[in-house]
Design a protein around this motif. Structure first.
Motif, mmCIF file in Angstrom:
data_model
loop_
_atom_site.group_PDB
_atom_site.id
_atom_site.type_symbol
_atom_site.label_atom_id
_atom_site.label_comp_id
_atom_site.label_asym_id
_atom_site.label_seq_id
_atom_site.Cartn_x
_atom_site.Cartn_y
_atom_site.Cartn_z
ATOM 1 N N ALA A 40 0.827 -1.210 0.000
ATOM 2 C CA ALA A 40 0.000 0.000 0.000
ATOM 3 C C ALA A 40 0.859 1.257 0.000
ATOM 4 C CB ALA A 40 -0.941 -0.020 1.211
ATOM 5 N N MET A 41 1.996 1.236 0.712
ATOM 6 C CA MET A 41 2.907 2.379 0.679
ATOM 7 C C MET A 41 3.419 2.607 -0.734
ATOM 8 S SD MET A 41 5.074 1.998 4.215
ATOM 9 C CE MET A 41 6.244 3.255 3.744
ATOM 10 N N TRP A 46 3.277 5.822 -5.643
ATOM 11 C CA TRP A 46 2.952 5.909 -7.068
ATOM 12 C C TRP A 46 1.858 6.957 -7.302
ATOM 13 C CZ3 TRP A 46 -1.471 4.615 -9.934
ATOM 14 C CH2 TRP A 46 -1.285 4.610 -11.327
ATOM 15 N N LEU A 47 0.847 6.967 -6.436
ATOM 16 C CA LEU A 47 -0.251 7.927 -6.582
ATOM 17 C C LEU A 47 0.190 9.364 -6.358
ATOM 18 C CD1 LEU A 47 -3.167 6.017 -4.802
ATOM 19 C CD2 LEU A 47 -2.928 6.477 -7.267
ATOM 20 N N SER A 48 1.288 9.551 -5.614
ATOM 21 C CA SER A 48 1.748 10.914 -5.320
ATOM 22 C C SER A 48 2.073 11.695 -6.584
ATOM 23 C CB SER A 48 2.962 10.885 -4.386
ATOM 24 O OG SER A 48 4.115 10.432 -5.056
ATOM 25 N N VAL A 103 -4.289 3.087 5.434
ATOM 26 C CA VAL A 103 -3.236 3.797 6.173
ATOM 27 C C VAL A 103 -1.906 3.677 5.433
ATOM 28 C CG1 VAL A 103 -1.922 3.878 8.335
ATOM 29 C CG2 VAL A 103 -4.405 3.611 8.400
ATOM 30 N N GLY A 104 -1.599 2.498 4.915
ATOM 31 C CA GLY A 104 -0.348 2.314 4.170
ATOM 32 C C GLY A 104 -0.273 3.214 2.948
ATOM 33 N N ALA A 105 -1.373 3.341 2.215
ATOM 34 C CA ALA A 105 -1.373 4.212 1.032
ATOM 35 C C ALA A 105 -1.179 5.675 1.430
ATOM 36 C CB ALA A 105 -2.670 4.037 0.251
ATOM 37 N N LEU A 106 -1.836 6.097 2.508
ATOM 38 C CA LEU A 106 -1.658 7.473 2.978
ATOM 39 C C LEU A 106 -0.219 7.723 3.425
ATOM 40 C CD1 LEU A 106 -4.991 7.902 4.969
ATOM 41 C CD2 LEU A 106 -4.358 9.097 2.855
ATOM 42 N N VAL A 107 0.349 6.759 4.150
ATOM 43 C CA VAL A 107 1.740 6.888 4.594
ATOM 44 C C VAL A 107 2.680 6.917 3.385
ATOM 45 C CG1 VAL A 107 3.598 5.679 5.838
ATOM 46 C CG2 VAL A 107 1.348 5.952 6.904
#
Length: 179
Positions: A40-41, A46-48, A103-107
């Motif tokens: 997810a991180m 990648w999404l950033s 949470v992992g994606a947000l982090v």
């Protein structure tokens, strides 16, 4: 960077410990939680690339979301587990992994945004290679500090729920400080 790295690792460790306590088979739980969180991180990193405007405002929003969701995650998961009838662990696993992925994606969004913000503001003073090395150094130092403190100090003295709340407040504090 040190604080947000520490907070990010606490959420991962708390989810792994909680899953281990409630679902058993600690090797399976920690392996799948850590793997899902790291994946997810990567998705968040990648999404950033799609965040192009108002980087500071976006960073503040992400910090607040990480602080609230990550900080409340242990309490929410313990509550959900206690409210589910016996034999309904599938619903709990879905909630657990959904929260871990969120949470992992947000982090995962945090460090790329921090680097881009710092690059814009300190372009004249630092080359990119120095900026990246400094950010990652503090990222890894924060992770080391929490990796040692989590099992030796935090969980024994605060427990999982209060540890989550404390680090959630630290994430919110980073947003307030950055503001």
């Amino acid at each position: 960077v040190f604080v947000i790295a520490a907070c990010g690792l606490v959420y991962e460790l708390a989810a792994g410990a909680l899953a281990s306590y409630l679902l058993g088979d600690s090797v399976l739980q920690f392996s799948t939680i850590i793997g899902s969180y790291l994946f997810a991180m990567g998705v968040g990193s990648w999404l950033s690339r799609y965040i192009e405007r108002q980087l500071v405002a976006q960073f503040l929003t992400i910090e607040l979301l990480v602080g609230v969701i990550g900080g409340l995650m242990p309490a929410l998961l313990f509550t959900a587990h206690s409210l589910l009838p016996p034999g309904h662990l599938g619903a709990f696993r879905l909630l657990l992994y959904g929260m871990v992925l969120l949470v992992g994606a947000l982090v995962g969004l945090e460090i790329p945004l921090v680097m881009r913000i710092l690059k814009r503001h300190f372009r004249a003073r630092y080359q990119l290679k120095h900026l990246v090395s400094q950010v990652l150094t503090f990222d890894y130092l924060g992770a080391l500090g929490v990796a040692v403190a989590f099992p030796l100090l935090l969980v024994p003295h605060l427990g999982l729920v209060r540890t989550g709340l404390f680090f959630g407040l630290l994430n919110v504090g980073v947003a307030v400080w950055a503001l």
